[in-house]
Scaffold this active site. Structure first.
Site, PDB file in Angstrom:
ATOM      1  N   ASP A 211     -25.665 -20.142 -27.834  1.00 56.55           N
ATOM      2  CA  ASP A 211     -24.608 -20.022 -29.030  1.00 56.55           C
ATOM      3  C   ASP A 211     -26.003 -18.643 -29.755  1.00 56.55           C
ATOM      4  O   ASP A 211     -25.591 -17.535 -30.617  1.00 56.55           O
ATOM      5  CB  ASP A 211     -24.764 -20.915 -29.494  1.00 56.55           C
ATOM      6  CG  ASP A 211     -23.213 -21.154 -29.546  1.00 56.55           C
ATOM      7  OD1 ASP A 211     -23.141 -21.417 -28.397  1.00 56.55           O
ATOM      8  OD2 ASP A 211     -22.944 -22.782 -30.242  1.00 56.55           O
TER       9      ASP A 211
ATOM     10  N   GLY B 197     -20.869 -13.381 -23.659  1.00 55.67           N
ATOM     11  CA  GLY B 197     -22.068 -12.322 -24.043  1.00 55.67           C
ATOM     12  C   GLY B 197     -22.719 -13.369 -24.700  1.00 55.67           C
ATOM     13  O   GLY B 197     -23.790 -12.806 -25.229  1.00 55.67           O
ATOM     14  N   LYS B 198     -22.950 -14.578 -23.635  1.00 55.77           N
ATOM     15  CA  LYS B 198     -24.798 -15.628 -24.297  1.00 55.77           C
ATOM     16  C   LYS B 198     -25.454 -15.307 -22.946  1.00 55.77           C
ATOM     17  O   LYS B 198     -26.244 -14.966 -23.576  1.00 55.77           O
ATOM     18  CB  LYS B 198     -24.365 -16.757 -23.596  1.00 55.77           C
ATOM     19  CG  LYS B 198     -23.463 -16.882 -25.111  1.00 55.77           C
ATOM     20  CD  LYS B 198     -22.294 -18.326 -25.155  1.00 55.77           C
ATOM     21  CE  LYS B 198     -21.973 -18.377 -26.359  1.00 55.77           C
ATOM     22  NZ  LYS B 198     -20.739 -19.809 -25.684  1.00 55.77           N
ATOM     23  N   VAL B 199     -25.307 -14.248 -21.290  1.00 51.51           N
ATOM     24  CA  VAL B 199     -26.153 -14.866 -20.557  1.00 51.51           C
ATOM     25  C   VAL B 199     -25.645 -13.392 -19.558  1.00 51.51           C
ATOM     26  O   VAL B 199     -24.936 -13.392 -19.479  1.00 51.51           O
ATOM     27  CB  VAL B 199     -26.125 -16.569 -19.911  1.00 51.51           C
ATOM     28  CG1 VAL B 199     -26.571 -15.489 -18.637  1.00 51.51           C
ATOM     29  CG2 VAL B 199     -26.198 -17.429 -20.266  1.00 51.51           C
TER      30      VAL B 199
END
Lengths: 350, 350, 350, 350
Positions: free
Chosen positions: B257, B300-302
């Protein structure tokens, strides 16, 4: 495909009034493996509802609300079949409060290119889609509540979630959505909801905004130690207790630990008398989520007379177990506990 | 059997200096299934260590320290192979800090009667035993720190854990034990440890004691919103990042997050460039722990160029992956990040 | 506890007439995860029953009959909802034929000392008990059929199981038990049952006895190559086909391979048009049981338009899926295929 | 991508001489969870190799050979660390014999469109690719052996696989490939290989061809009852036995049943004295693959003094366990059992 095409079919929440699984679940009692375990778990849930001395804690881990289980849980709340909830943050904020603001989850598929999803701002939970633009609005609302509604002081997650319920009540534009909301129904029924890792969800983004918008303190903060203290107070208020646990994780650990907490302060409450857990995890990696309820007994947390693990994914098992409890009606006449009233006079978190 | 007989053989922590898995792991690269995944994960870890721009976040979920992985993690800390840790509370307090106080975990078995264990005050984690009387002392120490060492104000979990390190340094009686402690080594190296659900462990019992001992506030409280703010600051300080995740749960979610959090405050940091996760969970129940790193990309985190899931229980896979990274020595010359220094001047949690 | 006490409560088989899961399963269609998968699988099963051109193959792996699913499968047979069965040996011989001889399975528990069970001659299947003395009689009956009923020549497993049905019909003492038997019902309905690893069960013990009793040949032998030939003939007889697979293992592989077999002999039959599988296995170990139906498509075995994996233990999922198909009644008017008639004139196995 | 591009990188088989896991595995002994289980399993394997009275049965289920474990198993054979093998057909025919004909497996990925794979005639096993045109040649060779090499009579799978070894020896064009073949090495060492479901693989296609090419019998048939008889003879020849089981399925059941088979014919051999199983399955669905070795004790099949389940995917665990056994060298001086010699004089299958 366009974003609109990906987000064309909404998740619909299952309604306990549309089916009655009692004969099926009863028929599973003399079978084997998970059918028998599920049947026994349903019977234990029914038993704890019929035991008027016992309060019922529900724990939620996993993406349950986005998966269509919101209404089932609201129906448990409305009929006094649950007296307190311990949950991961995502179920409460990103999913339930999110829908109470008027947003939806969408039927999706795991067979997509996630880099394309990212470009379209579609978030994926296995086979479910979310419009990230909607989710950003949800983050903003939390930020707004911090900036403009609350005092600048520590809140427990429970206290904060009460304020989220109050917020939903404050504006009639939420009326069409809030009626099916766990946050709102719990608020009306005085049922506390604890999120011991409350920053670990959309709320966390709101808190980060709040701090960014207000570089100097004091800030609205979340006092997780206060959460544990408050949860302990509910156990002391109503010492006999039962657990309906969906998934493991922090909520499972937190509610089990509460028994030890009463000992630590010299006010020994009994072990949880009833306990059922629905999970796909198993015990062989030593992690908490799959640890057996018998193991919990060694810690003095759960009694072993009425305990049952059910190895099943929750969207399949919970309708059968909750539906069994609902249609057996042992909950009729069960009193509201309204645990939130314990904390009404003065905030605990400070 | 007596309690002493049950608690007769101690868990011993694996030492990366005693084995070199490089040829084995390299040989797995042209195999299939989890051997290949494990090999690829080890190579990604080695690659992120060699990428001098990249900071490395380690997440810990599951009972890893009681299982004999403490020294491995201490060795990663000592050699600048990890720059920040996000963990469940139990690994840090009940297990690592507990051993730093001089207590031990014991080789046990799942094939026991847990009601007998309860009578003997032996707590069981699958096949591992703990003397509950020792654990109660650990709770007391946390209560003592709250009552007598700290100011009565909100702390982030990171800040509190720094104080636990300082406490271990303050008394030479802990000298023989603290040298192998994650809490203490991280304290010395300036490596932050975040426990986003910090009440959900032995620390929680300490906080409950503290409140019980001090009926009127203010109290030492734990500000979980502050944790998320602080974690976000580390990502802003060193935008390029890689993840070594052991298990899922809150730590996995929290560190993922953080990318979104930087966007929320308008300071977009890049997605995590490298990510590996060791877990036995799978994706089919839609829960976070088993969700794929590709799914995290939709959020859109990794990033998906260097990501690898490894389906294995951690006590088997981590020695191979960490051992590979250690013996390949791409970390030589890697700088200390000392993220704790960011927060030294003024407490964030308030 | 005495043996009699351990064996005091019998497994009772679930009856599709006692519950109607249609509204529940329909409600799961707009949920997520396994609820949606289960709903979709049930709809596919209903669709294949309504497609009059399509024959339905049922595969059985895992201890399904001892678990209380016998009557469900008999009801599928009686209503022409299944046209051929491929199974592990244990379901057919040790469990179904065993009960047709008048024996029972018992509700047990996994929490027992297995060395004590051994002394009492109680066999355990997880939470189910079997009287090993009963099972030895079942072995003896197979030995008797070999020694005294059959010709000394190769039989396919299908052919042998037809003889087991005939044996049950030959003696009225089996009348009270055989009516609920899969072997007997299939015999009466002309539905072939294939056990590609037919020695790998109680039948194997019968064959070993037979050889021991008759040191010089010829013997009754089981021709597994003939099984595959016969199964291929059913696919050629009725090229459109659908699969209802419970568990994986040899039965899953065998029925999928049949498509390739038709190609190998130059008579290309189409891929299986419909396919659903209930399993707890996942794909990450590369084993057949958990391999996806999409993977089977790469092999040219299963089409991907109507395929669905359901991640659930079978005792929970099958009642919902079979019950859905049963109560939707798309099978009304479906013809008997009586595939056994293909092979009546001359034995294939030689 | 072209077919050639998909099939550009071959699977390479791990070599036990390239790594020594002894210190790592020894270090896991005082850890917990699967590390400790794996260590204990490795020690049991080492112990059974050092117990000169004990013969060792290896069982193979899952796609192990295509995954790069072929050489490991060949090295066990070459060093008399295995005395008999029970396997699924695919490992022996589609994968090992296939490679002995000169074909290869390829490093692939699960993230492909399987309908495209079908068009390209690329078969997928999770993350591994096979050229289906190669596989069809393998089917043809089996058909050729049936049509032109063998007598038209029943063969046990063991006997047939001996003939496959002889076939590889008959033509020098296979010399570069056969040296690393399990089928060929076992043939040279007199080690029997049993495939109780021998039609359930590429061999099945060969048998179907053979029958199609020769409409009138007699045919080469596979006598699975004879397999069980022969396996029982090996147990009687060398009553003390140990099991190294990789995966579950039919091979696990078959080798466990052999103990009961000796009782059935009045020649009681002892339970398997040592038993280890590597599997990802767990016991909660009641299926055989995940059933514990303690459960097998209730059936009188496996003793419980030296038994160990290891919950791990095999490509990770087997190199550690086999490597431990190999490098500890307790097998030095262990005699060849050459069980195939028992059956040399006269065929059993008839």
């Amino acid at each position: 495909m366009t974003k609109q095409e990906y987000l064309s079919r909404t998740i619909e929440h299952l309604d306990l009034n549309t089916f009655n699984p009692v004969t099926l679940v009863d028929g599973m009692d003399a079978m084997a493996f998970q059918a028998r375990n599920l049947s026994r778990a349903a019977q234990i849930y029914d038993r704890m509802l019929g035991d008027q001395e016992t309060c019922v804690y529900l724990t939620l881990a996993g993406s349950l609300i986005s998966a269509g289980l919101k209404k089932v849980i609201v129906q448990l709340l409305e009929n006094n079949m649950v007296d307190a909830i311990v949950s991961t943050g995502a179920n409460i904020v990103d999913q339930d409060f999110f829908e109470a603001l008027g947003f939806k989850h969408y039927v999706g598929t795991p067979f997509v290119d996630d880099t394309k999803m990212r470009e379209l701002m579609i978030d994926r939970i296995y086979d479910t889609f979310i419009d990230e633009e909607d989710l950003r609005i949800c983050d903003d609302v939390i930020g707004h509540i911090c900036n403009h509604v609350l005092e600048r002081r520590p809140y427990t997650s429970r206290e904060f979630i009460v304020e989220m319920g109050r917020f939903l009540e404050s504006d009639e534009k939420y009326a069409p959505y809030r009626k099916d909301s766990i946050v709102y129904t719990a608020y009306k029924k005085g049922v506390p909801i604890f999120c011991p890792a409350f920053s670990d969800c959309s709320a966390g983004f709101g808190f980060v905004m709040h701090r960014n918008d207000n570089p100097t303190g004091p800030h609205v903060t979340i006092d997780t130690a206060g959460d544990f203290w408050e949860l302990t107070q509910t156990k002391l208020r109503n010492p006999e207790s039962g657990l309906l646990m969906i998934g493991g994780g922090v909520p499972k650990n937190f509610i089990q630990d509460v028994v030890v907490a009463t000992e630590v302060i010299g006010q020994d409450a009994p072990m949880h008398k009833y306990a059922i857990q629905i999970t796909v995890a198993d015990e062989r990696d030593g992690a908490l989520s799959g640890s057996t309820l018998k193991e919990a007994c060694s810690w003095g947390k759960v009694d072993v007379v009425y305990e049952q693990m059910v190895f099943s994914e929750a969207t399949v098992a919970l309708p059968l177990i909750a539906g069994y409890g609902y249609h057996k009606k042992s909950w009729v006449g069960r009193p509201e506990r309204r645990f939130n009233d314990i904390f009404e006079k003065a905030p605990v978190a400070r």
